[in-house]
Design an enzyme around this catalytic site. Structure first.
Site, mmCIF file in Angstrom:
data_model
loop_
_atom_site.group_PDB
_atom_site.id
_atom_site.type_symbol
_atom_site.label_atom_id
_atom_site.label_comp_id
_atom_site.label_asym_id
_atom_site.label_seq_id
_atom_site.Cartn_x
_atom_site.Cartn_y
_atom_site.Cartn_z
ATOM 1 N N ASP A 102 46.645 -9.006 29.862
ATOM 2 C CA ASP A 102 46.504 -9.979 30.953
ATOM 3 C C ASP A 102 47.718 -9.800 31.854
ATOM 4 O OD1 ASP A 102 45.599 -11.938 32.609
ATOM 5 O OD2 ASP A 102 45.649 -13.559 31.144
ATOM 6 N N ASP A 276 38.222 -13.994 24.991
ATOM 7 C CA ASP A 276 39.491 -14.029 24.260
ATOM 8 C C ASP A 276 39.936 -15.475 24.192
ATOM 9 O OD1 ASP A 276 40.584 -14.177 27.163
ATOM 10 O OD2 ASP A 276 42.286 -14.656 25.898
ATOM 11 N N CYS A 314 31.449 -14.954 3.063
ATOM 12 C CA CYS A 314 32.403 -14.336 3.995
ATOM 13 C C CYS A 314 33.173 -13.240 3.260
ATOM 14 C CB CYS A 314 33.364 -15.387 4.559
ATOM 15 S SG CYS A 314 34.638 -14.668 5.630
ATOM 16 N N CYS A 316 36.019 -11.861 4.171
ATOM 17 C CA CYS A 316 37.442 -11.749 4.507
ATOM 18 C C CYS A 316 38.286 -11.879 3.242
ATOM 19 C CB CYS A 316 37.833 -12.786 5.558
ATOM 20 S SG CYS A 316 38.314 -14.381 4.898
ATOM 21 N N CYS A 319 38.440 -15.451 1.710
ATOM 22 C CA CYS A 319 37.236 -15.927 1.024
ATOM 23 C C CYS A 319 36.897 -15.093 -0.209
ATOM 24 C CB CYS A 319 36.057 -15.953 1.992
ATOM 25 S SG CYS A 319 36.276 -17.181 3.291
ATOM 26 N N HIS A 344 40.690 -15.449 8.181
ATOM 27 C CA HIS A 344 39.305 -15.923 8.068
ATOM 28 C C HIS A 344 38.716 -16.236 9.447
ATOM 29 C CE1 HIS A 344 35.714 -18.085 6.941
ATOM 30 N NE2 HIS A 344 36.098 -18.984 7.836
HETATM 31 N N1 GUN Z 1 43.446 -16.664 30.898
HETATM 32 C C1 GUN Z 1 42.596 -17.720 30.920
HETATM 33 N N2 GUN Z 1 42.192 -17.977 32.187
HETATM 34 C C2 GUN Z 1 42.799 -17.072 32.982
HETATM 35 C C3 GUN Z 1 42.792 -16.828 34.401
HETATM 36 O O1 GUN Z 1 42.136 -17.507 35.189
HETATM 37 N N3 GUN Z 1 43.574 -15.794 34.854
HETATM 38 C C4 GUN Z 1 44.322 -15.028 34.003
HETATM 39 N N4 GUN Z 1 45.061 -14.038 34.515
HETATM 40 N N5 GUN Z 1 44.339 -15.223 32.672
HETATM 41 C C5 GUN Z 1 43.590 -16.237 32.179
HETATM 42 ZN ZN ZN Z 2 36.575 -15.875 5.153
#
Ligand code: GUN
Ligand code: ZN
Length: 381
Positions: A102, A276, A314, A316, A319, A344
């Site tokens: 990011d 994410d 599970c 993992c 578990c 987990h």
């Molecule tokens: N992570 C969660 N939302 C955003 C976003 O709007 N921009 C960026 N760069 N990272 C994020």
């Molecule tokens: Zn597990």
């Protein structure tokens, strides 16, 4: 006669192949410089070049093929120059699969007390030692080129989702102007994919403008940003749906910062391919595990008498080896409890995506959703 020479005209570090669809949902393969990623995919977050409480070798065991790191934190330490010297973050942390970084844009929100934004860029005061860092689009991209992730993110001007009026519009339009500077600064177009980030809050007009501006720039994939920040669920879903309906069908779509199990399932149905969130590991550190029946609070005293794993079946490490009772006992005493619950939760989300994906391929997405929701909400209402 000259032998036929194959000229690769549009060589790209990303190939995206949709294998099956159900309405808007897609099951795809994304080919990146460090191997294939099956989508929809959940990407675990190792902000500072390490997962909290989980090693990269364990991430490999969980089948993770793409994980996240953050430019702002890595630029602070160990720094772009050091990472470039060791041949990038992959080498530094010994991770052979893909990485996404990011841009640092989001820290304008998460560190808003310590940041100042102008047209030129953003200035942060370090939460660690009061030093300042200037992050212009050119700086973010330069550092991301040094880090060497397979997917790098545009520097966006991010404001809180619930911001209204001229500041939201300014942020959204500035994100486009910064994107042009990002593109101009990007030195590794042959092996790093720069994803623009759609902004515009929950205002459909601003979103549409942002979508149109970004799609014109023809990136290899797109992100949807500025959500999961306290807006109503209905606004959230409508905005995601607007974005996925407008973004090109043949390119991956990444919904940033979303990783709550119900949300990833719903948004996969809306056509999102990548997710994410720090939630899975953060909530694990508070003793909460994901199960098919929703959240399990292992701190609760009831867990002391449950001599079964967190989730039956599970595979993992937690578990396969330990009971809820033992993990409950460990939480008050040993760090390893957080580790076990983190492993987990990551495994849960990775498997959830794989199962959802398989159901799209098998033409059984409806059955999958019915089953998932029935179990998840079993203990509520
Ligand atoms: N992570 C969660 N939302 C955003 C976003 O709007 N921009 C960026 N760069 N990272 C994020
Ligand atoms: Zn597990």
């Amino acid at each position: 006669n000259q032998p036929h020479k194959k000229v690769k005209t549009n060589e790209t570090p990303l190939e995206f192949t949709v294998l099956a669809t159900h309405n808007f949902a897609r099951a795809s393969i994304m080919r990146l410089p460090h191997g294939e990623v099956l989508t929809p995919v959940y990407m675990p977050v190792g902000t500072k070049g390490a997962m909290k409480g989980v090693t990269y070798s364990e991430m490999d065991d969980l089948g993770c093929k793409l994980l996240l790191a953050n430019t702002y934190h890595l630029a602070y330490k160990p720094g772009g120059n050091l990472l470039e010297k060791v041949g990038g973050l992959h080498n530094f942390v010994n991770w052979k699969h893909n990485i996404l970084t990011d841009s640092g844009g989001f820290q304008m929100v998460s560190l808003s007390q310590l940041s100042e934004v102008t047209e030129e860029g953003v200035t942060f005061e370090s939460p660690y030692d009061k030093s300042t860092m200037h992050l212009r689009p050119e700086d973010s991209i330069h550092t991301q080129n040094q880090i060497g992730a397979d997917i790098i993110m545009a520097l966006d001007d991010v404001v809180r989702t619930t911001t209204v009026g001229p500041r939201m519009q300014e942020a959204s339009e500035r994100t486009t102007r910064w994107l042009d500077r990002d593109i101009a600064a990007h030195k590794r177009k042959h092996d790093q994919n720069l994803f623009p980030i759609v902004q515009g809050g929950i205002d459909p007009k601003l979103r549409e403008q942002s979508l149109n501006d970004l799609i014109q720039r023809e990136a290899n994939g797109y992100a949807i940003g500025g959500l999961a920040g306290g807006e109503d669920k209905v606004d959230f879903w409508k905005t995601v749906a607007q974005c996925t309906a407008t973004l090109p069908v043949n390119k991956p779509r990444y919904l940033m910062g979303v990783g709550y199990p119900v949300d990833v399932v719903v948004c996969s149905c809306l056509g999102v391919d990548m997710f994410d969130c720090v939630f899975s590991t953060r909530t694990a550190r508070f003793g909460t595990a994901f199960t098919d029946n929703g959240f399990l609070k292992l701190k609760n005293k009831e867990a002391a008498n449950v001599f079964e794993p967190i989730q039956k079946g599970c595979q993992c490490q937690a578990c396969k080896s330990y009971t809820q009772s033992y993990i409950h006992y460990l939480i008050a005493r040993e760090e390893v409890a957080c580790h076990l619950i983190s492993v987990h939760n990551l495994n849960y989300l990775i498997q959830l995506m794989l199962n959802l994906r398989q159901s799209i391929i098998d033409g059984k997405l409806i059955e999958f959703i019915n089953e998932f929701l029935k179990k998840w909400f079993k203990n509520e209402g």
